[in-house]
Design a protein around this motif. Structure first.
Motif, short mmCIF file in Angstrom:
data_model
loop_
_atom_site.label_atom_id
_atom_site.label_comp_id
_atom_site.label_asym_id
_atom_site.label_seq_id
_atom_site.Cartn_x
_atom_site.Cartn_y
_atom_site.Cartn_z
N ILE A 1 0.85 -1.19 0.00
CA ILE A 1 0.00 0.00 0.00
C ILE A 1 0.88 1.24 0.00
CG2 ILE A 1 -1.94 1.18 1.08
CD1 ILE A 1 -2.59 -1.67 0.33
N ASP A 2 0.64 2.14 -0.94
CA ASP A 2 1.39 3.39 -0.98
C ASP A 2 0.50 4.49 -1.53
OD1 ASP A 2 4.22 4.74 -0.90
OD2 ASP A 2 3.39 5.27 -2.85
N ASN A 3 0.34 5.55 -0.74
CA ASN A 3 -0.41 6.74 -1.18
C ASN A 3 -1.82 6.38 -1.68
OD1 ASN A 3 -0.61 9.54 -1.58
ND2 ASN A 3 0.02 9.37 -3.72
N GLY A 4 -2.48 5.47 -0.95
CA GLY A 4 -3.84 5.11 -1.27
C GLY A 4 -4.00 4.13 -2.41
N VAL A 5 -2.89 3.55 -2.89
CA VAL A 5 -2.93 2.58 -3.98
C VAL A 5 -2.40 1.24 -3.49
CG1 VAL A 5 -2.18 2.05 -6.34
CG2 VAL A 5 -2.57 4.42 -5.65
N LEU A 6 -3.10 0.17 -3.85
CA LEU A 6 -2.69 -1.19 -3.52
C LEU A 6 -2.05 -1.83 -4.75
CD1 LEU A 6 -4.67 -3.89 -1.60
CD2 LEU A 6 -3.74 -4.43 -3.84
N TYR A 7 -0.83 -2.34 -4.58
CA TYR A 7 -0.12 -3.01 -5.66
C TYR A 7 0.01 -4.50 -5.32
CZ TYR A 7 1.24 1.81 -6.70
OH TYR A 7 1.22 3.15 -6.98
N VAL A 8 -0.34 -5.36 -6.27
CA VAL A 8 -0.27 -6.80 -6.02
C VAL A 8 -0.15 -7.52 -7.36
CG1 VAL A 8 -2.76 -7.25 -6.13
CG2 VAL A 8 -1.31 -8.68 -4.67
N GLY A 9 0.55 -8.67 -7.34
CA GLY A 9 0.74 -9.44 -8.56
C GLY A 9 0.18 -10.84 -8.45
N VAL A 10 -0.09 -11.46 -9.61
CA VAL A 10 -0.60 -12.83 -9.66
C VAL A 10 0.19 -13.61 -10.70
CG1 VAL A 10 -2.91 -12.13 -8.94
CG2 VAL A 10 -2.38 -12.28 -11.37
N GLU A 11 0.16 -14.93 -10.56
CA GLU A 11 0.95 -15.77 -11.47
C GLU A 11 0.30 -17.13 -11.62
OE1 GLU A 11 5.66 -16.71 -11.94
OE2 GLU A 11 4.77 -17.21 -10.00
N ASN A 12 0.46 -17.71 -12.80
CA ASN A 12 0.01 -19.08 -13.04
C ASN A 12 1.03 -19.77 -13.94
OD1 ASN A 12 -1.89 -21.30 -12.94
ND2 ASN A 12 -2.34 -20.83 -15.08
N GLY B 1 0.71 -14.04 -16.01
CA GLY B 1 0.14 -13.36 -14.86
C GLY B 1 -0.13 -11.90 -15.12
N ASN B 2 -0.42 -11.19 -14.04
CA ASN B 2 -0.74 -9.76 -14.11
C ASN B 2 -0.21 -9.05 -12.87
OD1 ASN B 2 -2.27 -8.48 -16.34
ND2 ASN B 2 -3.62 -10.24 -16.07
N PHE B 3 0.07 -7.77 -13.06
CA PHE B 3 0.41 -6.92 -11.93
C PHE B 3 -0.60 -5.79 -11.89
CE2 PHE B 3 2.69 -3.28 -10.06
CZ PHE B 3 2.95 -3.82 -8.82
N TYR B 4 -1.24 -5.59 -10.71
CA TYR B 4 -2.36 -4.66 -10.59
C TYR B 4 -2.02 -3.47 -9.68
CZ TYR B 4 -5.18 -8.63 -12.26
OH TYR B 4 -5.68 -9.67 -12.97
N ALA B 5 -2.59 -2.33 -10.03
CA ALA B 5 -2.64 -1.17 -9.15
C ALA B 5 -4.12 -0.88 -8.89
CB ALA B 5 -1.96 0.04 -9.78
N LEU B 6 -4.56 -1.02 -7.63
CA LEU B 6 -5.97 -0.87 -7.28
C LEU B 6 -6.15 0.28 -6.30
CD1 LEU B 6 -6.81 -4.64 -6.51
CD2 LEU B 6 -6.94 -3.45 -8.72
N ASN B 7 -7.33 0.86 -6.33
CA ASN B 7 -7.69 1.86 -5.33
C ASN B 7 -7.86 1.15 -3.99
OD1 ASN B 7 -9.14 3.68 -3.62
ND2 ASN B 7 -9.91 4.76 -5.42
N ALA B 8 -7.05 1.51 -3.00
CA ALA B 8 -7.08 0.80 -1.72
C ALA B 8 -8.39 1.03 -0.97
CB ALA B 8 -5.90 1.25 -0.84
N ALA B 9 -9.13 2.09 -1.31
CA ALA B 9 -10.38 2.38 -0.61
C ALA B 9 -11.53 1.50 -1.07
CB ALA B 9 -10.76 3.85 -0.80
N ASN B 10 -11.54 1.12 -2.37
CA ASN B 10 -12.70 0.39 -2.87
C ASN B 10 -12.37 -0.71 -3.87
OD1 ASN B 10 -12.30 1.73 -5.41
ND2 ASN B 10 -13.34 3.52 -4.55
N GLY B 11 -11.10 -0.90 -4.21
CA GLY B 11 -10.73 -1.98 -5.10
C GLY B 11 -10.83 -1.67 -6.58
#
Length: 441
Positions: free
Chosen positions: A74-85, A97-107
């Motif tokens: 979590i940084d500056n209201g943004v959630l960063y997370v990655g996935v892999e298969n 896979g994918n690497f995502y930047a999500l709004n930490a308040a609502n996804g």
């Protein structure tokens, strides 16, 4: 009389237009806002709560393309997370896979980049996101534009960033890169895997398993952060976990023990053997996770969580979750300890005495919660192998999406413009008193 009636009709029409404008604006706001809060692959829910523990209400969840093993950042209201298969064609394996930047308040998804990200976390510094995906990538944190990538390969674990340098672990050492260009500055070789590094006070700390032609020898290292020169190393006789550092003390799990080393010279300050009378044979592979208010928290893969006095190593409490903990590290706040398990559960423990406050089932036994929970602004974030990122908290509803603000402002501006137009229209219809008086004379 006719003029009076016409005036009344105009006023009635004007008021009707104003009311209609307000109603249309409210309709725009109420129709737009939910679609922005629950957008794309986001599902907002406020009723799911099977625990009375702190932060146990599911605020939102985001469906990802593959299972989530990496821990959110979590940084500056943004959630960063990655996935892999990983899939196979014959005997050849391929990672997607994918690497995502999500709004930490609502996804809500801000952006994503198609690279596989395994169980390593992300590091954010100075507006740049550093991601390990076999190679190391640097992205603009706001828009996801790739700044650079280092194609050396073999990177494992979360990078560390300090003083214009990025430090990453390899299968055969530690590599230091220029954070602006991604170019190599120095490399420290060791024959064996390395843990994600920790950087503090001009030194890089990491653990390794070095093969000496007979067996793997586990070591703790301290390097000069500028040159990569070895300052000291510590060699125990068994497995060593990833290090964490607080002030000038380095904490590591060494087999079934927890040890504290001086970050200055690597000397042993204290070591504590973890034994539990009720489950004496289950203690192994201990890993330190956090220090808060002079309390050191650690866990074992067999599902034990510990709290120790960070100064003396004296055990304060221990708790068995009766669930294996493969890679999920615990996250600690002032009142609670959060940890995920191989059975897909999120446990909440009392940070003072280890009492289990809650056990939230986020998936099932076939979808482990390998991601480490992260706490930010009173919300607990965790990923699961069931292709989902979860956010838990005590809020009744998630915060509105920042993208809703332009629509709200636009609706308000339209309303104001219509009201002003109607007022001007009505004033122009009103007869001038001076003209009437002149005509009478």
């Amino acid at each position: 009389m006719e003029k009076t009636n016409a005036k009344r009709r105009n006023i009635t029409i004007g008021l009707a237009i104003i009311v209609l404008a307000v109603m249309l604006s409210l309709i725009v706001i109420f129709l737009t806002l939910p679609s922005l809060i629950i957008s794309g692959q986001v599902t907002a829910t406020f009723a799911e709560n099977n625990s009375s523990a702190p932060n146990s209400t599911l605020l939102w969840k985001y469906s990802t393309s593959y299972g989530v093993c990496s821990s959110p950042t979590i940084d500056n209201g943004v959630l960063y997370v990655g996935v892999e298969n990983t899939f196979f064609i014959g005997t050849q394996g391929y990672n997607v896979g994918n690497f995502y930047a999500l709004n930490a308040a609502n996804g809500e998804k801000f952006w994503n980049y198609s690279i596989p990200v395994g169980d390593s976390s992300t590091t954010v510094a100075d507006g740049i996101v550093y991601v390990e995906s076999g190679n190391l990538y640097a992205f603009n944190a706001k828009n996801g534009v790739k700044i650079w990538s280092n194609g050396v390969g073999g990177f494992t674990g979360a990078p560390a960033v300090a003083d214009g340098m990025v430090y990453v672990c390899l299968h055969n050492g530690i590599l230091a890169l220029n954070s602006t260009t991604g170019r190599e500055v120095w490399k420290y070789y060791n024959i064996g895997g390395s843990s994600p590094p920790v950087v503090k006070d001009g030194r890089v700390f990491f653990t390794s398993a070095v093969y000496n032609s007979i067996k793997y020898v586990n070591e703790v290292h301290a390097l000069n952060a500028s040159s990569g020169e070895l300052i000291w190393d510590y060699t125990p006789n068994t497995y060593v976990s990833f290090p964490i550092i607080e002030d000038q003390t380095l904490y590591v799990g060494i087999g079934s023990n927890v040890s504290a080393l001086s970050s200055i010279d690597g000397s042993l300050i204290w070591t504590t053997i973890m034994k539990n009378e009720q489950f004496p044979t289950t203690q192994n592979s201990l890993r330190t996770t956090a220090v808060l208010d002079n309390v050191l928290y650690a866990y074992s893969k067999d599902g034990f969580v510990y709290a120790l006095n960070a100064t003396s190593g004296e055990k304060i409490w221990s708790q068995s979750l009766r669930n294996k903990i493969e890679t999920s590290s615990s996250s600690v706040t002032s009142g609670a300890v959060y940890v995920g398990s191989n059975t897909g559960n999120l446990f909440t423990l009392n940070a003072t005495n280890g009492e289990i406050l809650g056990n939230y089932t986020i998936s099932d036994i076939s979808h482990a919660a390998l991601s480490s929970p992260v706490v930010a602004n009173g919300i607990v974030y965790i990923g699961s192998e069931d292709h989902t990122v979860y956010a838990f908290g005590n809020q009744a509803v998630p915060n509105a999406s920042s993208n809703a603000l332009p629509f709200i402002i636009g609706a308000a501006v339209i309303t104001i413009v219509i009201i002003i137009t109607v007022i001007i229209f009505l004033k122009r219809l009103k007869p001038k008193s001076s003209n009437r008086n002149t005509e009478k004379q």
